[in-house]
Design an enzyme around this catalytic site. Structure first.
Site, PDB file in Angstrom:
ATOM      1  N   CYS A  13       0.720  -1.313   0.190  1.00  0.00           N
ATOM      2  CA  CYS A  13       0.069  -0.049  -0.023  1.00  0.00           C
ATOM      3  C   CYS A  13       1.014   1.410   0.220  1.00  0.00           C
ATOM      4  O   CYS A  13       2.097   1.399   0.231  1.00  0.00           O
ATOM      5  CB  CYS A  13      -0.992   0.064   1.116  1.00  0.00           C
TER       6      CYS A  13
ATOM      7  N   ARG B 171       4.802   0.323  -6.416  1.00  0.00           N
ATOM      8  CA  ARG B 171       4.668  -0.290  -5.285  1.00  0.00           C
ATOM      9  C   ARG B 171       3.791  -1.385  -5.416  1.00  0.00           C
ATOM     10  O   ARG B 171       4.051  -2.599  -4.547  1.00  0.00           O
ATOM     11  CB  ARG B 171       4.587   0.494  -4.007  1.00  0.00           C
TER      12      ARG B 171
ATOM     13  N   TRP C 236      -3.284  -2.799  -1.526  1.00  0.00           N
ATOM     14  CA  TRP C 236      -2.533  -3.856  -1.843  1.00  0.00           C
ATOM     15  C   TRP C 236      -3.459  -5.032  -1.090  1.00  0.00           C
ATOM     16  O   TRP C 236      -2.943  -4.905   0.169  1.00  0.00           O
ATOM     17  CB  TRP C 236      -1.219  -4.159  -1.682  1.00  0.00           C
TER      18      TRP C 236
ATOM     19  N   ASN D  33      -1.376   1.874   6.128  1.00  0.00           N
ATOM     20  CA  ASN D  33      -0.496   1.068   5.427  1.00  0.00           C
ATOM     21  C   ASN D  33      -0.167  -0.035   6.591  1.00  0.00           C
ATOM     22  O   ASN D  33       0.343   0.340   7.830  1.00  0.00           O
ATOM     23  CB  ASN D  33       0.732   1.395   5.107  1.00  0.00           C
ATOM     24  N   GLY D  34      -0.112  -1.411   6.558  1.00  0.00           N
ATOM     25  CA  GLY D  34       0.338  -2.216   7.730  1.00  0.00           C
ATOM     26  C   GLY D  34      -1.001  -3.089   7.911  1.00  0.00           C
ATOM     27  O   GLY D  34      -1.751  -3.226   7.266  1.00  0.00           O
TER      28      GLY D  34
ATOM     29  N   GLU E  82      19.546 -15.433  -9.121  1.00  0.00           N
ATOM     30  CA  GLU E  82      19.068 -14.079  -9.414  1.00  0.00           C
ATOM     31  C   GLU E  82      18.477 -13.893 -10.777  1.00  0.00           C
ATOM     32  O   GLU E  82      17.361 -13.378 -10.902  1.00  0.00           O
ATOM     33  CB  GLU E  82      20.097 -12.986  -9.221  1.00  0.00           C
TER      34      GLU E  82
ATOM     35  N   LYS F 206      14.549 -13.154 -11.511  1.00  0.00           N
ATOM     36  CA  LYS F 206      14.293 -12.101 -12.585  1.00  0.00           C
ATOM     37  C   LYS F 206      13.127 -12.676 -13.448  1.00  0.00           C
ATOM     38  O   LYS F 206      12.173 -11.972 -13.858  1.00  0.00           O
ATOM     39  CB  LYS F 206      15.557 -11.471 -13.155  1.00  0.00           C
TER      40      LYS F 206
ATOM     41  N   GLU G  78       9.808 -13.659 -11.954  1.00  0.00           N
ATOM     42  CA  GLU G  78       8.920 -12.818 -11.474  1.00  0.00           C
ATOM     43  C   GLU G  78       8.056 -11.616 -12.554  1.00  0.00           C
ATOM     44  O   GLU G  78       7.151 -11.209 -12.324  1.00  0.00           O
ATOM     45  CB  GLU G  78       9.629 -11.820 -10.347  1.00  0.00           C
TER      46      GLU G  78
ATOM     47  N   HIS H 239      21.178 -35.133  -8.339  1.00  0.00           N
ATOM     48  CA  HIS H 239      20.592 -35.750  -7.090  1.00  0.00           C
ATOM     49  C   HIS H 239      19.370 -35.498  -7.136  1.00  0.00           C
ATOM     50  O   HIS H 239      18.311 -35.571  -6.096  1.00  0.00           O
ATOM     51  CB  HIS H 239      21.251 -35.059  -5.984  1.00  0.00           C
TER      52      HIS H 239
ATOM     53  N   LYS I   2       6.789  -3.468  -4.376  1.00  0.00           N
ATOM     54  CA  LYS I   2       8.370  -2.948  -4.368  1.00  0.00           C
ATOM     55  C   LYS I   2       8.724  -3.173  -3.014  1.00  0.00           C
ATOM     56  O   LYS I   2       9.754  -3.540  -2.901  1.00  0.00           O
ATOM     57  CB  LYS I   2       8.176  -1.757  -4.902  1.00  0.00           C
TER      58      LYS I   2
HETATM   59  C1  F6R Z   1      13.154  -8.864  -6.559  1.00  0.00           C
HETATM   60  C2  F6R Z   1      12.857  -8.176  -5.567  1.00  0.00           C
HETATM   61  C3  F6R Z   1      12.855  -8.616  -4.427  1.00  0.00           C
HETATM   62  C4  F6R Z   1      13.359  -7.633  -3.106  1.00  0.00           C
HETATM   63  C5  F6R Z   1      12.949  -8.007  -1.584  1.00  0.00           C
HETATM   64  C6  F6R Z   1      13.596  -7.475  -0.645  1.00  0.00           C
HETATM   65  O1  F6R Z   1      13.359  -8.285  -8.043  1.00  0.00           O
HETATM   66  O2  F6R Z   1      13.273  -7.006  -5.841  1.00  0.00           O
HETATM   67  O3  F6R Z   1      13.228  -9.803  -4.055  1.00  0.00           O
HETATM   68  O4  F6R Z   1      14.822  -7.911  -3.328  1.00  0.00           O
HETATM   69  O5  F6R Z   1      11.655  -7.995  -1.750  1.00  0.00           O
HETATM   70  O6  F6R Z   1      13.531  -6.081  -0.764  1.00  0.00           O
HETATM   71  P1  F6R Z   1      14.549  -4.987   0.029  1.00  0.00           P
HETATM   72  O7  F6R Z   1      15.892  -5.216  -0.801  1.00  0.00           O
HETATM   73  O8  F6R Z   1      13.937  -3.591  -0.334  1.00  0.00           O
HETATM   74  O9  F6R Z   1      14.695  -5.298   1.372  1.00  0.00           O
END
Ligand code: F6R
Length: 612
Positions: A2, A27, A76, A102-103, A484, A488, A491, A507, A607
């Site tokens: 949110c 976000r 959200w 938010n929360g 990673e 990427k 997601e 394995h 985000k």
């Molecule tokens: C993936 C991504 C997430 C963040 C994770 C941690 O592209 O962005 O996996 O890395 O949510 O977020 P931060 O770094 O803000 O603690």
């Protein structure tokens, strides 16, 4: 997650709120709403499920709502499905108080039954409505909105950033915070609140961060902040140096691509100020060299991509320091019994500095006596403020949900810290130190070479976009890199993919490799190149279609086994993941583009993950 924005000043509030909410769109959200107060029309609330465009259409871009003060929210959904009714703002029963939140209010069920027993009827399924209704309940009894706020804060449990508008308070609104980010913005004849600085960057760079338990009364000319006991507190102001244009697409189709392209510069900004006379200098470190030398263990804690940075870091730091380096996902660490004490330096990595699990892990590590050094992108964020030491990445605002430039700057900063410690511990011969500094400084231009020509990556993506399942394999640093690359891709393109340590294939996983399975084989770690080639042969003999990534100098050798090869410029092995991640980001981007995905705002993702 949110987003919140609030404004009070001399201009019509609704268009400013909508613009602020637009900046928070990245976000992730599923509905949006605003409440505006005017002397003539009182409290006006508009909210709608779906994209902000719906709310904009409903309010004629905000023009149809009178009033120079208001609060806005992008939701959200957590409690209650995304729909108009569950969207914020929520109202007290008499509709004189509006709340955005938010929360999560953890004891909302208990509070709701209490309120229902007093005759209050609820409109939504949300936890937030409890705050609005409880405020109404206390306000009816005490007649003072600030006092009512304090009484509510006494009763609610959980995490919250709150914006509260009361019809009887004509030019001020109230904000409160606990365990969820909220900033105050000081403009020229106007004031703001926002969950994220990007929402007010167009109007002010002068901000203060609310602390847990604080309550603010926000008026156009001043913001008065009180602590949990009701005593007035002086806030420290910070100037945000991010450019407004950093948070705009600047001609690119997507923020993600723009941010991929910004990586060389982001790395330059992160590295260059910390190199003087060919030596790494961390002026910002408060811990003394003696204190750093006294640790007997490093423990890296983070989530998602930041955790993947930590995975690379574990390999590199153990190699450089010959010291134990543990790593844990923050969500696991916080509920485990980690072996952490005052001799442990816990390295917390977070782009946003607000990830709830990471924050909880940080607090646990502190309780266990550890010292905390965080690597954070957002200046003044909660994790930065609660750490003993902070190393900031200078990536600028990252808007795309999938991280790229934040990952790259975190990684380079963690490597730098490793090299710095290795030198401090006397573990690095001077010629190697010199070589590493040289390579560190060369990284941005080597990355630029990869970015200059993305055609082959685009072509391979166009051949791969309709796969159901993709495997990333690699050994050692290439395994960490694969984690990673695979995240990427999954997601943003929603293609199922997995990263495996290549040696693990036999394995179990190899049973999934059949005719035509796409395997992305990472072979940038020179020391294990031959082993990786053996793994490629292994999957090819089961019918896999292989795309390989390797250093330029190894491409010829690899071409005997694989025809689709992507290359990165040669560098010192510890920096190979910094270069290797770039083609993988671009590959994920083009696969997602071909599949028609919403690249900057992938489904179900946010985000900044400020809930558990
Ligand atoms: C993936 C991504 C997430 C963040 C994770 C941690 O592209 O962005 O996996 O890395 O949510 O977020 P931060 O770094 O803000 O603690």
């Amino acid at each position: 997650m949110c987003g919140i924005v609030g404004y009070t000043g001399r201009q019509q509030a609704a268009p400013i709120l909508l613009d602020g909410l637009e900046r928070l769109e990245y976000r992730g959200y599923d509905s949006a709403g605003i409440a505006v107060l005017s002397p003539e029309k009182g409290l006006q609330v508009r909210k709608a499920k779906g994209r902000l465009k719906v709310l904009e259409a409903l309010t004629d871009g905000g023009k149809s709502l009178d009033g120079m003060m208001g609060i806005g929210h992008t939701r959200w959904a957590t409690h209650g499905e995304p729909n108009d009714v569950n969207s914020h703002p929520h109202l007290s029963e008499d509709e004189r108080i509006a709340v955005v939140h938010n929360g999560i209010i953890e004891n909302y069920v208990e509070l709701k039954s209490f309120l229902v027993s007093t005759g209050v009827s609820f409109r939504s399924e949300t936890d937030t409505e409890v705050v609005a209704q409880l405020l109404g309940y206390y306000y009816r009894r005490c007649g003072n909105i600030l006092e009512a706020v304090y009484r509510v804060l006494d009763r609610i449990e959980g995490a919250y950033a709150l914006g509260i508008l009361c019809a009887d308070l004509p030019d001020s609104f109230i904000a409160a915070r606990k365990d969820a980010p909220l900033l105050l913005g000081y403009g020229d004849g106007c004031s703001f609140i926002a969950s994220d600085v990007t929402a007010m960057l167009r109007h002010t760079r002068d901000v203060a961060y609310m602390e847990d338990g604080e309550v603010a009364v926000v008026s156009p000319e001043k913001i008065v902040v009180y602590n949990a006991l009701g005593a007035e507190v002086e806030k420290e102001h910070h100037t945000v140096d991010w450019d407004v244009s950093d948070a705009e697409k600047g001609g690119y189709a997507h923020f993600m691509f723009k941010e991929i392209m910004e990586q060389p510069d982001a790395i330059r900004k992160t590295v260059s100020p910390r190199i003087r006379d060919h030596r790494i200098v961390f002026d910002e470190l408060k811990m003394s060299k003696e204190e750093l030398c006294a640790f007997n263990k490093l423990y890296i804690v983070a989530c998602g991509s930041s955790y993947h940075v930590g995975m690379v870091g574990k390999y590199n730091l153990e190699r450089l320091l010959r010291m134990q380096v543990d790593i844990a996902l923050a969500s696991e660490f916080r509920y485990a019994d980690p072996l952490v004490d005052e001799k442990t330096l816990v390295i917390v990595i977070s782009q946003s500095g607000e990830t709830l699990d990471t924050m909880a892990a940080l607090r646990k590590a502190k309780r266990l006596g550890a010292r905390i050094l965080s690597i954070v992108n957002v200046v003044g964020s909660s994790i930065a403020r609660e750490s003993d030491d902070v190393l900031y990445t200078w990536a600028g605002p990252e808007i795309a949900v999938a991280t790229t430039k934040a990952y790259s700057t975190q990684l380079v900063l963690l490597d730098m810290f490793g090299i710095y410690l290795a030198e401090l511990f006397g573990k690095l011969p001077y010629f190697l130190y010199d070589e590493l500094i040289g390579e560190l400084l060369a990284l941005p231009s080597k990355m630029e070479r990869i970015l200059e020509n993305t055609e082959q990556i685009k072509y391979l993506a166009s051949r791969s976009f309709n796969r159901d399942s993709i495997f990333f394999i690699g050994r050692n640093l290439d395994y960490a890199l694969g984690l990673e690359g695979s995240l990427k891709l999954k997601e943003i393109s929603y293609v199922h993919c997995e990263a495996y340590a290549a040696g693990e294939l036999k394995h179990g996983t190899i049973s999934l490799i059949v005719d035509g399975t796409l395997v992305v084989a990472l072979c940038t770690y020179k020391a294990l190149f031959d082993k990786s080639v053996s793994n490629i042969v292994e999957v090819k003999s089961r019918g896999a279609d292989v795309i390989a990534l390797t250093d330029e100098s190894l491409a010829d050798a690899l071409s005997k086994t694989v025809s689709n090869i992507l290359t990165i410029p040669d560098t010192h092995p510890i920096f190979a993941p910094s270069l290797g991640v770039v083609p993988l980001q671009i590959f994920a981007y083009y696969v997602a583009l071909q599949r028609g995905c919403d690249i900057d705002k992938p489904r179900n993702l946010a985000k900044s993950v400020t809930v558990e």
